[in-house]
Write a protein that holds these residues in place. Sequence first.
Motif, mmCIF file in Angstrom:
data_model
loop_
_atom_site.group_PDB
_atom_site.id
_atom_site.type_symbol
_atom_site.label_atom_id
_atom_site.label_comp_id
_atom_site.label_asym_id
_atom_site.label_seq_id
_atom_site.Cartn_x
_atom_site.Cartn_y
_atom_site.Cartn_z
ATOM 1 N N GLU A 77 0.524 -1.002 0.065
ATOM 2 C CA GLU A 77 -0.141 0.063 0.162
ATOM 3 C C GLU A 77 1.171 1.548 0.192
ATOM 4 N N LEU A 78 2.209 1.028 0.827
ATOM 5 C CA LEU A 78 3.256 2.184 0.676
ATOM 6 C C LEU A 78 3.275 2.634 -0.328
ATOM 7 N N ARG A 79 3.474 1.526 -1.213
ATOM 8 C CA ARG A 79 4.566 1.684 -2.626
ATOM 9 C C ARG A 79 3.482 1.932 -3.482
ATOM 10 N N ARG A 80 2.293 2.710 -3.398
ATOM 11 C CA ARG A 80 1.441 2.943 -4.433
ATOM 12 C C ARG A 80 0.915 4.167 -4.073
ATOM 13 N N ALA A 81 0.357 4.497 -4.962
ATOM 14 C CA ALA A 81 -0.125 6.088 -4.742
ATOM 15 C C ALA A 81 -0.843 6.035 -3.962
ATOM 16 N N PRO A 82 -1.445 7.444 -2.773
ATOM 17 C CA PRO A 82 -0.939 8.720 -3.201
ATOM 18 C C PRO A 82 0.537 8.658 -2.398
ATOM 19 N N HIS A 83 1.066 7.462 -1.602
ATOM 20 C CA HIS A 83 2.523 7.274 -0.877
ATOM 21 C C HIS A 83 3.239 7.144 -1.621
ATOM 22 N N PHE A 84 3.749 6.847 -2.435
ATOM 23 C CA PHE A 84 4.799 6.193 -3.410
ATOM 24 C C PHE A 84 5.952 6.545 -1.863
ATOM 25 N N VAL A 85 6.054 5.691 -0.901
ATOM 26 C CA VAL A 85 7.543 5.876 -0.202
ATOM 27 C C VAL A 85 7.895 3.787 0.277
ATOM 28 N N PHE A 86 8.858 4.068 0.088
ATOM 29 C CA PHE A 86 10.130 2.650 -0.466
ATOM 30 C C PHE A 86 10.177 2.275 0.890
ATOM 31 N N ILE A 87 10.591 1.664 2.135
ATOM 32 C CA ILE A 87 10.995 0.704 3.042
ATOM 33 C C ILE A 87 12.506 0.329 2.928
ATOM 34 N N SER A 88 13.275 0.790 3.638
ATOM 35 C CA SER A 88 14.492 -0.519 4.005
ATOM 36 C C SER A 88 14.293 -1.263 5.414
ATOM 37 N N ASP A 89 13.658 -2.177 5.210
ATOM 38 C CA ASP A 89 14.408 -3.251 6.888
ATOM 39 C C ASP A 89 15.547 -3.042 6.889
ATOM 40 N N LYS A 90 16.063 -3.274 6.216
ATOM 41 C CA LYS A 90 17.167 -3.347 6.758
ATOM 42 C C LYS A 90 18.241 -1.909 7.589
ATOM 43 N N ASP A 91 18.040 -1.174 6.815
ATOM 44 C CA ASP A 91 18.190 -0.173 7.637
ATOM 45 C C ASP A 91 17.397 0.588 7.853
ATOM 46 N N ARG A 92 16.399 -0.035 8.056
ATOM 47 C CA ARG A 92 15.569 1.062 9.140
ATOM 48 C C ARG A 92 14.931 2.020 8.587
ATOM 49 N N THR A 93 15.000 2.323 7.218
ATOM 50 C CA THR A 93 15.066 3.654 6.704
ATOM 51 C C THR A 93 13.135 3.567 5.737
ATOM 52 N N TYR A 94 13.163 4.891 5.263
ATOM 53 C CA TYR A 94 12.207 5.270 3.597
ATOM 54 C C TYR A 94 12.151 6.361 3.432
ATOM 55 N N ARG A 95 12.072 6.482 1.831
ATOM 56 C CA ARG A 95 12.289 7.168 1.462
ATOM 57 C C ARG A 95 10.850 7.300 0.097
ATOM 58 N N ARG A 96 10.695 8.680 -0.479
ATOM 59 C CA ARG A 96 9.787 8.630 -1.436
ATOM 60 C C ARG A 96 10.544 8.852 -2.997
ATOM 61 N N ILE A 97 9.494 7.838 -3.606
ATOM 62 C CA ILE A 97 9.866 7.770 -4.486
ATOM 63 C C ILE A 97 9.044 8.037 -5.709
ATOM 64 N N ARG A 98 9.647 7.986 -7.484
ATOM 65 C CA ARG A 98 8.220 8.215 -8.331
ATOM 66 C C ARG A 98 7.993 7.063 -8.395
ATOM 67 N N GLY A 99 6.149 7.809 -9.129
ATOM 68 C CA GLY A 99 5.310 7.061 -9.090
ATOM 69 C C GLY A 99 6.038 5.620 -10.499
ATOM 70 N N VAL A 100 5.241 4.872 -9.378
ATOM 71 C CA VAL A 100 5.539 3.500 -10.305
ATOM 72 C C VAL A 100 4.977 3.277 -11.470
ATOM 73 N N ARG A 101 5.983 3.279 -12.632
ATOM 74 C CA ARG A 101 6.365 3.231 -13.693
ATOM 75 C C ARG A 101 5.523 1.531 -14.329
ATOM 76 N N GLY A 102 4.828 1.568 -15.367
ATOM 77 C CA GLY A 102 5.101 0.620 -16.135
ATOM 78 C C GLY A 102 6.011 -0.105 -16.458
ATOM 79 N N ARG A 103 5.576 -1.707 -17.887
ATOM 80 C CA ARG A 103 7.073 -2.309 -18.027
ATOM 81 C C ARG A 103 7.719 -1.467 -18.541
ATOM 82 N N GLY A 104 6.584 -0.244 -19.823
ATOM 83 C CA GLY A 104 7.625 -0.229 -20.691
ATOM 84 C C GLY A 104 8.507 1.358 -20.007
ATOM 85 N N GLU A 105 8.301 1.367 -19.484
ATOM 86 C CA GLU A 105 8.358 2.955 -19.217
ATOM 87 C C GLU A 105 9.807 3.050 -18.532
ATOM 88 N N ALA A 106 9.640 1.502 -17.431
ATOM 89 C CA ALA A 106 10.547 1.105 -17.270
ATOM 90 C C ALA A 106 11.818 0.896 -17.587
#
Length: 118
Positions: A77-106
């Motif tokens: 849920e956090l990775r999708r709109a409107p949050h766009f958040v990536f969580i790193s459990d190893k480092d205990r950090t999070y950051r905002r990411i660009r919107g999830v792109r479709g396959r061709g765009e990636a």
Amino acid sequence: DRTYRRVAPGGGPRRSDGPRGDRDRERFPPYSRMEDEPGATDFPDDAAREATEALIEERANARTSRNYERADQLRDELRRAPHFVFISDKDRTYRRIRGVRGRGEAKAGRDRDRDRLR
């Protein structure tokens, strides 16, 4: 036939708030925010930021209580709109990411990055 008791640093018996008590808070510090991914936008307002941080805290509590299915749902849920958040459990950090792109765009983005490096 000896019985050993754990003793808190103050000398008395160890108290806890729950099954694992304060020890989980010591072992699992709260998540901290890292620098956002290039091209990512900041939260639109404070309410959106607080809602996202509440979901991150709920996810941390789910992981602490070993409810991994709920933690995975919250991560998705956090990775999708409107949050766009990536969580790193190893480092205990999070950051905002660009919107999830479709396959061709990636793929197109990877091609552009590769061309820049040449």
